[in-house]
Structure formats: structure tokens, C-alpha cells
Write a protein that holds these residues in place. Sequence first.
Motif, PDB file in Angstrom:
ATOM      1  N   TYR A  34      -9.075  -2.639  -2.920  1.00  0.00           N
ATOM      2  CA  TYR A  34      -8.142  -1.524  -2.856  1.00  0.00           C
ATOM      3  C   TYR A  34      -8.881  -0.224  -3.165  1.00  0.00           C
ATOM      4  CZ  TYR A  34      -3.630  -4.034  -2.664  1.00  0.00           C
ATOM      5  OH  TYR A  34      -2.547  -4.779  -2.267  1.00  0.00           O
ATOM      6  N   VAL A  61       0.818  -1.218   0.000  1.00  0.00           N
ATOM      7  CA  VAL A  61       0.000   0.000   0.000  1.00  0.00           C
ATOM      8  C   VAL A  61       0.849   1.265   0.000  1.00  0.00           C
ATOM      9  CG1 VAL A  61      -1.958  -1.136   1.098  1.00  0.00           C
ATOM     10  CG2 VAL A  61      -0.203  -0.057   2.529  1.00  0.00           C
ATOM     11  N   TRP A  79      -2.483   3.581  -0.945  1.00  0.00           N
ATOM     12  CA  TRP A  79      -3.637   2.690  -1.037  1.00  0.00           C
ATOM     13  C   TRP A  79      -4.117   2.308   0.363  1.00  0.00           C
ATOM     14  CZ3 TRP A  79      -5.654   1.820  -5.773  1.00  0.00           C
ATOM     15  CH2 TRP A  79      -4.826   1.923  -6.884  1.00  0.00           C
TER      16      TRP A  79
END
Length: 473
Positions: free
Chosen positions: A437, A367, A452
Motif C-alpha cells: 500500500y 483504497v 491508497w
Amino acid sequence: MEWFAESNYWLGRLVFQRMLAALYLIAFIAALRQFRALIGERGMLPIPEFVARVAFRSSPSVFHWHYSDRFFAAWSWGGALLAAAVAAGAADAVPLWASMVMWAVLWVLYLSIVNVGQTWYSFGWESLLLESGWLAVFLGNAETAPPVLVMWLLRWVLFRVEFGAGLIKMRGDSCWRDLTCLYYHHETQPMPGPLSWFFHHLPKPLHKAEVAANHFAQLALPVLLFTPQPVAGWAAAGMVVTQLWLVLSGNFAWLNWLTIALAMSAAAPLWSDRSPLPSSPVWFEVLVITATVLVVVLSYWPARNLLTRQQMMNTSYESLHLVNSYGAFGTITRIRREIVVEGTADAVTGPDTTWIAYEFHGKPGAVGRLPRQFAPYHLRLDWLMWFAALSPAYARSWFLPFVERLLENDRDTLRLLRGNPFPEVPPARVRARIFRYRFTTWRELRETGAWWHRSEVREFLPPVGLSPLRERR
């Protein structure tokens, strides 16, 4: 024939041919770097198995007659070297007939790859490269004025690319009609780029303006391509601007750049003016007229496709990919799902098992990693992983072979990834999970440094070892 050629098209031809040759080069390099893991002798979808069950007539390719990884590599290297030479101007430094041979060889070389590439080569820009490459054979070189018929056929290709994409949007998802598709698309597109996060966070009124501008570029400007200059040239220039916007906002392999090359063939006459070039030889004019008639006949099916409510995207009607249908994103996904593939050294897994994720080059994973720009290079595995997250049906033929090669620490497969989390000993088990996501907000980015946010949705593949996987296959 005075009507046959027009010297003022020289710059449009030059820009188009050089860009096309550069894109051929990128395509051959992508094939060289990825083929062993994808379609090689030990690949996920091996070419020898494909040509054993599919007739030559359905997929014309030199690899029906002979295949080895070494031969494929030599074939692709030949294409890359020839494309580099043509991009550097070699086709303008030789006689006309030799120039045509160069372009024809490039087309045959890449056609042989696409026709055995299976699902890895099922993208519309493969057919677009081949169709454009076919027309490039008949464009001539610096010895002759550009043939008007072929220059207009390039506009016909550009029209189908843009107008087909525009129509399928209006016929498809309602968000295109209410101008809200870009509320989602920058986040959910197959492979976001480094600026996609910022595009996603633009104000919603600007997103609506983007969609409206896209409709104008794809539904109004293509019609103007067939009007006299300078109107046609400015319409093509408008398409170039739109395509550059798409280049900045995502990763769509060479689709945008090839569309720009096609548009430049029509826009460049706005800025070109030169003394007349030599007349074309009769044999060349005969070949051009014959090729034009063939394209006109084959255009029946793509033209009919544009008029039907059951319009198909990215369709080839014959195995040579001479005249095709195009289109993109008739439906927009509202939620981004990603498959996260993980391995462990534990032979027996449980709640305390430590799983380590395999990171991909382009598709979202960790992320905290900002997406990178890869286009016009094409990461084929990353793209197919996006489709697999939409539906397991897209991965039925290749996902288990992919996992099997991870369990073997297959060198060629691991080269498709950012790294190998098990460099010494292969993992004992591999699993795959689907996560939702979404891009973080400005506040979340400042607080966490993450681009993310993700949350687990469900299991995609339960933990599996090498022996059970081989038995399962």
C-alpha cells in the motif's frame, strides 16, 4: 512535614488524575467490547488455556482462580463504572483512605486483565497505564496537598517515556539521524489517521523539521523536567504540544494522551496558585515514602536500560508493571504491507472465483476509504494485523484461529470488523494475501478518489476451508 507536600501542585494532580481515570474508562470499555473474540472462552487465545500453563507468580491475575466470560464482563464493567465515577470526581468527595482504595482497585482490576491478555495486551501503553495508575494511589485527594515525592515520580515516568523513545531512535534507524524518517512514517505507521495522508504530503524540508523538533522534545526537554519552575513547566508544556501533533497525525491508542496527562502534572503549576491545603496524616506520609523507596529500587533496571547500547523498548521487569522501560519506532518501515483477508462461497476455487474482502475498522483495506480516528480507543486486532504483515511470526499463535472463526461466522469475531460480507451463510473458503500500500498522490486522488494505491505482493494464506483448517491445527 513541610517538605512533604506542595499546594501549588493541586492543579497538576487534578488534571492528571481526571485524565488517567478517563483513560482507565476507555481501556475497560475496549476490554468489554473485544475480549470474547480475543481471549474469551472461545477466543483466539483463551484465558483458561493461558492460566493452565502459566503460573500465577508470572502473571498475577484474579482469573487464575476463576474464569468465565460472564465473570470477565462483570470484572470489566466494575472497572468501567469505578473509572467513570473517579473521572467525575468521586475520589475527591470521599475520605483520603477511600480515595486510595478507589485508585488501588482500578489498578488491580486492570492488572488482572493485562496479565492474561497475552499478545493482545503486549503494548507499551498497557504498562504505562499500570505504572501511572500505581502512582495515582499515592497522590492523595482534595483533602491534602499533593505529595512532592509522587509528583516527582510522575516526572520520572515522563522522562523515561520521552527520553527512552528519543534514545532508541538515535541508536536505531539511520533515518532518524539524517532526519528523513517522516518521508515514510506517516504512510507506514501501524494505523494512519484521517490527517495522515495530508501529513505525508507535506514538503520534505518540513518533514526534516518535524524530526528535528521530535529529537528536541524527546532528548532535550526531558532533562529540563528536573530543573526548577518555571523551566520544568515550560519543558512539559512543550511535550504536550509535541504529543498533540502526534495525536493529529496517527492512531496510537492512549499512549499520547497518557503522556499528555503526565506532562500536565508538571506543566500545570505554571498556572496554579492557591492557599495551603491541609497537612497529610502521618500514615499517608509513611505509605508515600515507602512507595517512593520501592519505585527508586525498581528503577535500577529501567535506568540501566537507558544507558546500554542494547536498549530494549517497552519492557516490564516484574509482573506488577510498577517501573518499566519505554520506547517506540527505533526502526521505521519504508514500505507499507497489508494483509487482505477474503472469503468466497465457492467450495472449489479457481481463476473465476469471486472473492469478497473483510474490511477492518482501522487498518487500511478498501483504497477509497479515508482512515478514521480511533485513538485513544485501541483496536487490538487491527494493530496485530499490521505486525503480522511485517512477519508471519507475529501471527503464529492467533491468525489461524481468527480464520477458523471467520469460516464459522463467529458473531464475536465479526464484531471486531466493519461488517460481514457473508451474513446468511459462512464462507466456504477464506484466503489472505499481502499487498503493498502507498498513499496516492494529489493527482491520483483527484482522478480516482482513492486515498491508497495497492499492488499484490504474495500469498499469506492459501484458500482454506473449515475442515482442513481444523485438521491443520
